[in-house]
Design an enzyme around this catalytic site. Structure first.
Site, mmCIF file in Angstrom:
data_model
loop_
_atom_site.group_PDB
_atom_site.id
_atom_site.type_symbol
_atom_site.label_atom_id
_atom_site.label_comp_id
_atom_site.label_asym_id
_atom_site.label_seq_id
_atom_site.Cartn_x
_atom_site.Cartn_y
_atom_site.Cartn_z
ATOM 1 N N LYS A 84 2.251 11.070 7.359
ATOM 2 C CA LYS A 84 1.500 10.879 8.577
ATOM 3 C C LYS A 84 1.743 11.605 9.678
ATOM 4 O O LYS A 84 1.492 12.574 9.991
ATOM 5 C CB LYS A 84 1.125 9.539 8.760
ATOM 6 C CG LYS A 84 0.528 8.834 7.467
ATOM 7 C CD LYS A 84 -0.174 7.448 7.629
ATOM 8 C CE LYS A 84 -1.045 6.931 6.660
ATOM 9 N NZ LYS A 84 -0.718 6.092 6.017
ATOM 10 N N ASP B 56 9.121 2.976 2.174
ATOM 11 C CA ASP B 56 8.082 3.525 2.564
ATOM 12 C C ASP B 56 7.502 3.493 3.935
ATOM 13 O O ASP B 56 7.129 2.635 4.501
ATOM 14 C CB ASP B 56 6.791 2.994 1.570
ATOM 15 C CG ASP B 56 5.571 4.127 2.143
ATOM 16 O OD1 ASP B 56 5.720 4.856 2.972
ATOM 17 O OD2 ASP B 56 4.482 3.860 1.066
ATOM 18 N N PHE C 26 0.696 -1.157 0.073
ATOM 19 C CA PHE C 26 0.008 -0.023 -0.067
ATOM 20 C C PHE C 26 0.924 1.316 0.025
ATOM 21 O O PHE C 26 1.792 1.538 0.920
ATOM 22 C CB PHE C 26 -0.678 0.053 1.245
ATOM 23 C CG PHE C 26 -1.854 1.063 1.160
ATOM 24 C CD1 PHE C 26 -3.007 1.267 0.472
ATOM 25 C CD2 PHE C 26 -1.327 2.553 1.595
ATOM 26 C CE1 PHE C 26 -3.888 2.381 0.071
ATOM 27 C CE2 PHE C 26 -2.141 3.598 1.698
ATOM 28 C CZ PHE C 26 -3.444 3.564 0.811
HETATM 29 C C1 LIG Z 1 -0.990 5.983 4.264
HETATM 30 C C2 LIG Z 1 0.084 5.644 3.474
HETATM 31 C C3 LIG Z 1 0.384 6.093 2.401
HETATM 32 C C4 LIG Z 1 -0.257 7.361 1.605
HETATM 33 O O1 LIG Z 1 -0.532 8.343 2.304
HETATM 34 P P1 LIG Z 1 -1.315 9.253 2.247
HETATM 35 O O2 LIG Z 1 -1.271 10.612 2.932
HETATM 36 O O3 LIG Z 1 -2.883 8.807 2.580
HETATM 37 O O4 LIG Z 1 -1.310 9.728 0.640
HETATM 38 C C5 LIG Z 1 1.473 5.708 1.574
HETATM 39 N N1 LIG Z 1 2.236 4.515 1.993
HETATM 40 C C6 LIG Z 1 2.014 4.125 3.297
HETATM 41 C C7 LIG Z 1 2.943 2.633 3.821
HETATM 42 C C8 LIG Z 1 0.800 4.463 4.090
HETATM 43 O O5 LIG Z 1 0.516 3.656 5.118
#
Ligand SMILES: *Cc1c(COP(=O)(O)O)cnc(C)c1O
Length: 399
Positions: free
Chosen positions: A254, A225, A140
């Site tokens: 985040k 990520d 994701f």
């Molecule tokens: C939430 C998330 C994203 C995307 O972040 P947004 O601010 O919602 O665009 C990308 N990678 C990971 C691992 C995430 O948990």
């Protein structure tokens, strides 16, 4: 207005791209949130780990208010007095050399994709338009067309094609598959250290370390990520530290603002970032003074309140508590730091029912992929809070 009125408004006027629990919140403080009827809940989702510092942290609030009254947006056409300090502080905390600030997580991922492609052509010598990026199944990384194009989740990608080419998908946690997938045109390997949305999937020990070695050997940029795993969630500032490695590029988002504002960043160790020239990438709001000021305080709070260490200790305690629960329908209980999950057997009929019961008991959780409940409270949680929660959680999950 009552709970039902708010829900009706949302359902009638809003796109139905979410299926939230039917709780309407209007207040938060620390690990707690309140609904419009005054009922209090322990937040075990933390806005997908965006409020690691706890809801409405008073220090971040002070900064938000002060900076909002002073200067909010300059665009990057001009400089501002917060950006450089933000760079300095985040580089220091994460051991990075260069920063590119954006807003959402998905934008940070898009930024990385552009950067490693450019690096591939300019530095590695990949022929024009042939760059390949390796990603993992069940990843994701966000919701843009390019990103969902390399998702393996039919819900995320179905009906949204055509997609951006140039991605190869391999199984997560399989270092041999990574080595086998690399070609002379491979520019990067993009991976989550722990797959959050997939259900807190922890790779086998040594996986990231081996991936690091393979990437170095083949001159492939390792991109982690850490938008969900980073900034203390797993009991380390960055999850890469569990295996003592350093990615070439790291994505954070985040919790970078403690939930006040969308702030994300690409952190660079190797000087991949230097391939970007003026005009080649940007964002009107990226690096704005309000975002930078808020992020600086959000990072300071993580540090001053020892939240990374607290996540490690409380995570271990929470996990021990979950492991005491007796229910033959539980398939696996796993976690690292305060990123925890209980996975049910598919025969149990889905995790949603448990989330709804937990809501009744005063604990807010969200199922991921039908059969798994994730527990990820703000990192300010204490032993007493966990004791309180565990009583309720075991009563519901043992049922
Ligand atoms: C939430 C998330 C994203 C995307 O972040 P947004 O601010 O919602 O665009 C990308 N990678 C990971 C691992 C995430 O948990």
């Amino acid at each position: 207005m009552l709970t039902a009125d708010y829900i009706n408004l949302e359902d009638e006027l809003g796109a139905h791209n979410y299926k939230p629990l039917n709780v309407v919140l209007n207040k938060g403080a620390g690990i707690w949130v309140w609904d419009v009827e005054g009922k209090k809940y322990l937040d075990c989702l933390s806005a997908y780990s965006a409020v690691n510092q706890g809801h409405c942290h008073p220090e971040i609030l002070k900064t938000m208010q002060a900076q909002a009254a002073r200067l909010t947006l300059t665009s990057r056409a001009f400089r501002n007095d917060q950006l450089g300090l933000f760079y300095k502080e985040i580089c220091h905390l994460t051991n990075s050399h260069k920063v590119l600030p954006m807003n959402s997580g998905a934008e940070a991922v898009e930024t990385v994709i552009k950067t490693v492609r450019k690096w591939g052509y300019q530095v590695k010598g990949v022929p024009k338009d042939q760059a390949e990026i390796i990603v993992c199944a069940d990843n994701f990384h966000g919701r843009t067309i390019t990103i969902v194009g390399f998702s393996t989740d039919e819900n995320s990608r179905g009906g949204f094609g055509p997609f951006t080419p140039g991605f190869k998908i391999i199984p997560f946690g399989d270092a041999d598959a990574l080595e086998a997938a690399i070609s002379p045109n491979t520019v990067a390997f993009l991976v989550e250290p722990i797959q959050g949305e997939a259900g807190v999937i922890i790779p086998p020990p040594g996986y990231l370390k081996t991936a690091r070695e393979i990437c170095s050997r083949h001159n492939v940029v390792l991109v982690l990520d850490e938008i969900q795993t980073g900034l203390g969630r797993t009991g380390k500032m960055l999850a890469e530290e569990h295996e003592g490695i350093e990615a070439d590029l790291t994505l954070v988002g985040k919790a970078l603002s403690g939930g006040y504002y969308p702030v994300s960043a690409v952190l660079s160790n190797k000087e991949v970032m230097d391939v970007l020239q003026p005009g080649e990438h940007g964002s009107t709001f990226g690096g704005n003074p309000l975002a930078c000021a808020v992020a600086r305080t959000a990072l300071r709070v993580l540090d001053e309140e020892n939240l990374v260490e607290n996540a490690a200790r409380m995570g271990t305690y929470f996990l021990e508590g979950l492991r005491q629960i007796n229910n033959a329908q539980i398939k696996e209980i796993r976690g690292r730091g305060l990123m925890l999950a209980v996975e049910f057997d598919p025969a149990a009929g889905g995790a949603r029912q448990y989330c709804e019961q937990l809501q009744q008991a005063g604990i807010l959780c969200k199922e991921t992929h039908d059969h798994t409940i994730r527990f990820a409270p703000p990192l300010v949680i204490t032993r007493d809070d966990i004791d309180w929660a565990m009583e309720k959680i075991s009563a519901v999950l043992a049922g």
